[in-house]
Motif scaffolding. Structure first.
Motif, mmCIF file in Angstrom:
data_model
loop_
_atom_site.group_PDB
_atom_site.id
_atom_site.type_symbol
_atom_site.label_atom_id
_atom_site.label_comp_id
_atom_site.label_asym_id
_atom_site.label_seq_id
_atom_site.Cartn_x
_atom_site.Cartn_y
_atom_site.Cartn_z
ATOM 1 N N THR A 97 35.890 38.780 36.956
ATOM 2 C CA THR A 97 37.273 38.353 37.125
ATOM 3 C C THR A 97 38.031 38.655 35.843
ATOM 4 O O THR A 97 37.512 38.438 34.754
ATOM 5 C CB THR A 97 37.323 36.843 37.414
ATOM 6 O OG1 THR A 97 36.654 36.600 38.643
ATOM 7 C CG2 THR A 97 38.746 36.353 37.508
ATOM 8 N N LYS A 154 42.799 34.810 35.759
ATOM 9 C CA LYS A 154 42.334 33.469 36.115
ATOM 10 C C LYS A 154 43.180 32.383 35.464
ATOM 11 O O LYS A 154 43.186 31.248 35.908
ATOM 12 C CB LYS A 154 40.862 33.280 35.798
ATOM 13 C CG LYS A 154 40.455 33.318 34.373
ATOM 14 C CD LYS A 154 38.929 33.198 34.279
ATOM 15 C CE LYS A 154 38.441 33.549 32.904
ATOM 16 N NZ LYS A 154 36.993 33.691 32.856
ATOM 17 N N LEU A 214 41.041 39.170 40.972
ATOM 18 C CA LEU A 214 40.231 38.009 41.321
ATOM 19 C C LEU A 214 39.269 38.379 42.454
ATOM 20 O O LEU A 214 39.372 37.855 43.563
ATOM 21 C CB LEU A 214 41.128 36.846 41.764
ATOM 22 C CG LEU A 214 42.141 36.334 40.748
ATOM 23 C CD1 LEU A 214 43.081 35.345 41.406
ATOM 24 C CD2 LEU A 214 41.454 35.707 39.563
#
Length: 66
Positions: free
Chosen positions: A6, A11, A63
């Protein structure tokens, strides 16, 4: 095949809701508030749901495990 990581910046900026929508903070609130109207500032509070096309790219590229 290696695991997909990720993106660390993503994030911190995006969250995936229970129904799979991508939630992000409102844009345009970092600086320059003196020239913005009170209505604009009020409407930019909280978070917003990304448009479907943008959300698809965020989930695919940034993601992958979300």
């Amino acid at each position: 095949m290696p695991k997909l990581k990720t993106k660390s910046s993503a994030k911190k900026r995006f969250k995936i809701s229970g129904t799979g929508k991508v939630i992000a903070g409102q844009a345009g609130k970092r600086h320059g508030m003196i020239k913005r109207t009170n209505k604009f500032i009020r409407n930019q509070r909280g978070t917003t749901v990304l448009f479907e096309g943008d959300a698809k790219n965020v989930k695919k590229f940034f993601l992958p495990n979300g």
